[in-house]
Write a protein that holds these residues in place. Structure first.
Motif, mmCIF file in Angstrom:
data_model
loop_
_atom_site.group_PDB
_atom_site.id
_atom_site.type_symbol
_atom_site.label_atom_id
_atom_site.label_comp_id
_atom_site.label_asym_id
_atom_site.label_seq_id
_atom_site.Cartn_x
_atom_site.Cartn_y
_atom_site.Cartn_z
ATOM 1 N N ASP A 1 0.953 -1.295 0.120
ATOM 2 C CA ASP A 1 -0.443 -0.316 0.252
ATOM 3 C C ASP A 1 0.981 1.463 0.075
ATOM 4 O O ASP A 1 0.559 1.829 -0.464
ATOM 5 N N GLN A 2 1.671 1.097 0.794
ATOM 6 C CA GLN A 2 2.638 2.288 0.806
ATOM 7 C C GLN A 2 3.716 2.583 -0.437
ATOM 8 O O GLN A 2 3.736 3.960 -1.149
ATOM 9 N N ALA A 3 4.153 1.567 -1.028
ATOM 10 C CA ALA A 3 4.378 1.769 -2.008
ATOM 11 C C ALA A 3 3.285 1.956 -3.639
ATOM 12 O O ALA A 3 4.288 3.007 -4.551
ATOM 13 N N ALA A 4 2.504 2.076 -3.250
ATOM 14 C CA ALA A 4 1.245 2.751 -4.006
ATOM 15 C C ALA A 4 1.017 4.170 -4.081
ATOM 16 O O ALA A 4 1.177 4.981 -4.619
ATOM 17 N N ASP A 5 0.726 3.733 -2.793
ATOM 18 C CA ASP A 5 1.145 5.916 -2.159
ATOM 19 C C ASP A 5 1.943 6.308 -2.734
ATOM 20 O O ASP A 5 1.866 8.003 -2.923
ATOM 21 N N ASP A 6 3.423 6.456 -3.590
ATOM 22 C CA ASP A 6 4.417 6.407 -3.175
ATOM 23 C C ASP A 6 4.513 6.908 -4.950
ATOM 24 O O ASP A 6 6.224 7.790 -5.067
ATOM 25 N N GLN A 7 3.552 5.995 -4.705
ATOM 26 C CA GLN A 7 3.547 6.728 -7.348
ATOM 27 C C GLN A 7 2.734 8.205 -7.392
ATOM 28 O O GLN A 7 1.741 7.537 -6.788
ATOM 29 N N ALA A 8 2.748 7.930 -8.469
ATOM 30 C CA ALA A 8 1.964 8.971 -8.829
ATOM 31 C C ALA A 8 2.302 8.290 -10.648
ATOM 32 O O ALA A 8 2.745 8.416 -11.454
ATOM 33 N N VAL A 9 0.654 8.494 -11.125
ATOM 34 C CA VAL A 9 0.299 8.509 -12.260
ATOM 35 C C VAL A 9 0.085 9.859 -13.641
ATOM 36 O O VAL A 9 -0.076 10.404 -13.126
ATOM 37 N N ASP A 10 1.199 9.853 -14.255
ATOM 38 C CA ASP A 10 1.288 11.084 -15.284
ATOM 39 C C ASP A 10 0.090 11.178 -16.025
ATOM 40 O O ASP A 10 -0.185 9.647 -16.296
ATOM 41 N N GLN A 11 -0.485 11.629 -17.038
ATOM 42 C CA GLN A 11 -1.580 12.083 -18.115
ATOM 43 C C GLN A 11 -1.450 10.870 -19.314
ATOM 44 O O GLN A 11 -2.451 10.562 -19.656
ATOM 45 N N GLN A 12 -0.074 10.460 -19.858
ATOM 46 C CA GLN A 12 -0.228 9.259 -20.479
ATOM 47 C C GLN A 12 -0.622 8.189 -19.838
ATOM 48 O O GLN A 12 -0.846 7.014 -20.215
ATOM 49 N N GLY A 13 -0.487 7.961 -18.458
ATOM 50 C CA GLY A 13 -1.372 6.247 -17.668
ATOM 51 C C GLY A 13 0.632 5.700 -17.036
ATOM 52 O O GLY A 13 0.280 5.028 -16.228
ATOM 53 N N ALA A 14 1.760 6.820 -16.979
ATOM 54 C CA ALA A 14 2.578 5.629 -17.215
ATOM 55 C C ALA A 14 2.899 5.914 -15.302
ATOM 56 O O ALA A 14 2.619 7.209 -14.623
ATOM 57 N N VAL A 15 3.309 5.399 -14.714
ATOM 58 C CA VAL A 15 4.118 5.292 -13.231
ATOM 59 C C VAL A 15 4.797 5.821 -13.018
ATOM 60 O O VAL A 15 6.166 6.039 -13.372
ATOM 61 N N GLU A 16 5.190 7.284 -12.013
ATOM 62 C CA GLU A 16 6.835 7.620 -12.074
ATOM 63 C C GLU A 16 6.219 7.929 -10.463
ATOM 64 O O GLU A 16 5.564 8.384 -9.095
ATOM 65 N N PRO A 17 7.569 7.838 -9.714
ATOM 66 C CA PRO A 17 8.333 8.148 -8.567
ATOM 67 C C PRO A 17 7.653 9.017 -7.580
ATOM 68 O O PRO A 17 7.644 10.350 -8.337
ATOM 69 N N ALA A 18 7.181 9.664 -6.660
ATOM 70 C CA ALA A 18 6.749 10.562 -6.066
ATOM 71 C C ALA A 18 7.940 11.256 -5.569
ATOM 72 O O ALA A 18 8.064 12.648 -4.998
ATOM 73 N N GLY A 19 8.595 10.423 -4.715
ATOM 74 C CA GLY A 19 9.994 11.105 -4.076
ATOM 75 C C GLY A 19 10.552 11.674 -4.806
ATOM 76 O O GLY A 19 11.070 12.439 -6.009
ATOM 77 N N PRO A 20 11.666 12.338 -4.195
ATOM 78 C CA PRO A 20 12.869 13.221 -5.280
ATOM 79 C C PRO A 20 13.425 12.801 -6.227
ATOM 80 O O PRO A 20 13.362 11.900 -6.929
ATOM 81 N N GLN A 21 13.789 13.946 -6.959
ATOM 82 C CA GLN A 21 13.965 13.367 -8.900
ATOM 83 C C GLN A 21 15.743 14.049 -8.628
ATOM 84 O O GLN A 21 16.005 15.494 -8.322
ATOM 85 N N ILE A 22 16.835 13.554 -8.949
ATOM 86 C CA ILE A 22 18.291 13.778 -8.549
ATOM 87 C C ILE A 22 18.447 14.007 -9.760
ATOM 88 O O ILE A 22 18.234 12.797 -10.777
ATOM 89 N N GLU A 23 19.616 14.414 -10.186
ATOM 90 C CA GLU A 23 20.681 14.323 -11.770
ATOM 91 C C GLU A 23 21.569 13.026 -11.987
ATOM 92 O O GLU A 23 21.540 12.419 -10.710
ATOM 93 N N PRO A 24 21.634 13.043 -13.104
ATOM 94 C CA PRO A 24 22.573 11.355 -13.318
ATOM 95 C C PRO A 24 23.856 11.698 -12.834
ATOM 96 O O PRO A 24 23.877 12.797 -12.829
ATOM 97 N N VAL A 25 24.605 10.698 -12.537
ATOM 98 C CA VAL A 25 26.135 10.783 -11.376
ATOM 99 C C VAL A 25 26.380 11.094 -13.594
ATOM 100 O O VAL A 25 26.269 10.706 -14.831
ATOM 101 N N ALA A 26 27.185 12.132 -13.184
ATOM 102 C CA ALA A 26 28.064 12.751 -13.902
ATOM 103 C C ALA A 26 29.160 11.773 -14.886
ATOM 104 O O ALA A 26 29.546 10.405 -13.933
ATOM 105 N N GLU A 27 30.014 11.971 -15.899
ATOM 106 C CA GLU A 27 30.849 10.704 -16.179
ATOM 107 C C GLU A 27 31.937 11.236 -15.715
ATOM 108 O O GLU A 27 32.212 11.662 -14.708
ATOM 109 N N ALA A 28 32.702 9.328 -14.990
ATOM 110 C CA ALA A 28 33.886 9.352 -14.467
ATOM 111 C C ALA A 28 35.286 10.425 -14.879
ATOM 112 O O ALA A 28 35.671 10.712 -15.797
#
Length: 175
Positions: free
Chosen positions: A38-65
């Motif tokens: 139930d908590q995992a379902a609450d932690d997700q949001a559905v966008d306009q196209q119906g795709a499930v997105e995480p509702a938590g913080p979004q972070i930048e991808p790791v930079a190149e090495a």
């Protein structure tokens, strides 16, 4: 005695063979698993196209090495905030006067006024890169960079200045 134990074992097996209605009888483990689902379902949001997105913080991808030699060129030092003021005619900049352990006060400007008021930062222990060439901002030389953590959540940017334990002395080097 052996016959009595055999009778008890047979009774236990019969009890285990009885069908149960899972909707009515719930074990603690099943309840915990359902709560986690139930908590995992609450932690997700559905966008306009119906795709499930995480509702938590979004972070930048790791930079190149980078290689270790490049990383080790950054001189990161613990600094104590002696003074902090808003830079006149700037909505973003704060001017820090820092004790970096060198015996000379260091001035660093940082665009974090949206997240902090100057008076709440005086006395804090922060982390700075101190070997960056000075950069003039609003007519003031900024001699370094304060480190912060930045992320997006619910469409808004969040920033947290890296603050360290006050027991660490000014000038301590990070490796």
């Amino acid at each position: 005695m052996a016959e009595e134990l055999n009778n008890q074992a047979a009774a236990t097996q019969a009890d285990q063979a009885q069908p149960t209605n899972d909707a009515q009888v719930e074990t603690p483990a099943a309840a915990t698993a359902q709560a986690a689902d139930d908590q995992a379902a609450d932690d997700q949001a559905v966008d306009q196209q119906g795709a499930v997105e995480p509702a938590g913080p979004q972070i930048e991808p790791v930079a190149e090495a980078i290689d270790f030699d490049t990383f080790s060129k950054s001189d990161m030092r613990v600094c104590k905030v002696l003074e902090c003021t808003a830079v006149k005619k700037s909505k973003k900049l704060l001017q820090f006067t820092l004790d970096d352990g060198s015996g000379t006060h260091r001035t660093i400007l940082s665009g974090i006024h949206k997240y902090y008021e100057p008076e709440e930062l005086v006395g804090k222990t922060v982390l700075a890169i101190v070997n960056i060439p000075p950069r003039k901002m609003m007519g003031i030389d900024s001699c370094g960079m304060l480190l912060s953590a930045v992320y997006q959540q619910d469409g808004q940017e969040h920033l947290h200045l890296v603050m360290l334990d006050d027991a660490i002395p000014a000038g301590a080097k990070l490796y």
